[in-house]
Design an enzyme around this catalytic site. Structure first.
Site, PDB file in Angstrom:
ATOM      1  N   ASP A 148       0.855  -1.188   0.000  1.00 56.57           N
ATOM      2  CA  ASP A 148       0.000   0.000   0.000  1.00 56.57           C
ATOM      3  C   ASP A 148       0.890   1.236   0.000  1.00 56.57           C
ATOM      4  O   ASP A 148       2.070   1.170   0.355  1.00 56.57           O
ATOM      5  CB  ASP A 148      -0.879   0.044   1.255  1.00 56.57           C
ATOM      6  CG  ASP A 148      -1.842  -1.126   1.355  1.00 56.57           C
ATOM      7  OD1 ASP A 148      -2.142  -1.738   0.317  1.00 56.57           O
ATOM      8  OD2 ASP A 148      -2.286  -1.420   2.484  1.00 56.57           O
ATOM      9  N   ASP A 150       1.190   4.374   2.151  1.00 58.14           N
ATOM     10  CA  ASP A 150       0.755   4.904   3.444  1.00 58.14           C
ATOM     11  C   ASP A 150       1.099   6.386   3.522  1.00 58.14           C
ATOM     12  O   ASP A 150       2.278   6.756   3.470  1.00 58.14           O
ATOM     13  CB  ASP A 150       1.446   4.155   4.582  1.00 58.14           C
ATOM     14  CG  ASP A 150       1.167   2.664   4.548  1.00 58.14           C
ATOM     15  OD1 ASP A 150      -0.019   2.293   4.655  1.00 58.14           O
ATOM     16  OD2 ASP A 150       2.118   1.878   4.398  1.00 58.14           O
TER      17      ASP A 150
END
Length: 226
Positions: A148, A150
């Site tokens: 991901d 972040d």
């Protein structure tokens, strides 16, 4: 890349990078027999790489609680450390989007640029944490095809939070990765941006001291109940 300040300027807060003195590293590692043979961890003080501030556990009554996530090649092990405040050499905020951009996969660049422009328009200071942050700080391989992005969005009183998270969600629709991250108020309290975008009336608010449920409007107005 980061802009460290002396630890006396302000106490280390959530997501802050904490640089430990050589003596502090010796004390931390000497106290942990389980870390003595870790050759990768031994590189941290030699390379002057940072640790990250974390919430203290109940039994950690003294000292500064620190964390250190190792890369996937080391099994993504999360190392918990504790250091005396006198061994904190300096403190810095996480890397900005532009600082981390060169270390990201090229297909992430348009998303980083769009988020950077969005943050500027909404009076938000956007910084990365997680895999991209650690890759940019150490040069080690943290980002994988499943990572991901972040992002820490530090908002101000003039930020229209609802409009901002709607714009973040719009950017995610064409992003090659999942956008994870937090909205952080001036006092360091933070919530997941998806909770706000989802319209929840109560939000799970995290700070360096605790985790509490708080009314949505209280959090956005800055009344964190601390």
């Amino acid at each position: 890349m980061t802009s460290p300040c002396k630890h006396g300027d302000r106490p280390p807060g959530r997501h802050d990078l904490v640089f430990v003195s050589p003596a502090g590293w010796r004390a931390m590692l000497d106290a942990r027999d389980d870390l003595a043979a870790d050759s990768l961890l031994a590189r941290w003080p030699k390379m002057r790489w940072p640790t990250i501030r974390r919430r203290a556990l109940p039994h950690e009554a003294t000292g500064v609680a620190l964390g250190l996530p190792l890369p996937p090649s080391a099994g993504k092990k999360r190392v918990a450390l504790l250091v005396e405040i006198d061994h904190v050499a300096s403190v810095a905020r996480p890397p900005s989007l532009q600082q981390a951009r060169a270390y990201a996969p090229r297909n992430w660049w348009p998303t980083l640029d769009r988020l950077d422009g969005l943050a500027l328009r909404h009076s938000v200071d956007a910084r990365v944490y997680g895999s991209l942050a650690w890759q940019s700080l150490t040069g080690l391989d943290y980002v994988t095809g499943r990572s991901d992005l972040d992002v820490l969005f530090e908002f101000r009183s003039e930020t229209d939070i609802d409009r901002f998270v709607a714009d973040v969600a719009a950017i995610e629709t064409s992003a090659p990765m999942r956008l994870d991250g937090e909205l952080m108020s001036a006092d360091g309290a933070a919530v997941n941006w998806r909770e706000v975008h989802g319209g929840a009336s109560e939000l799970l608010v995290k700070s360096i001291e605790r985790v509490v449920l708080l009314d949505r409007h209280q959090f956005i107005s800055g009344a964190t109940g601390s």
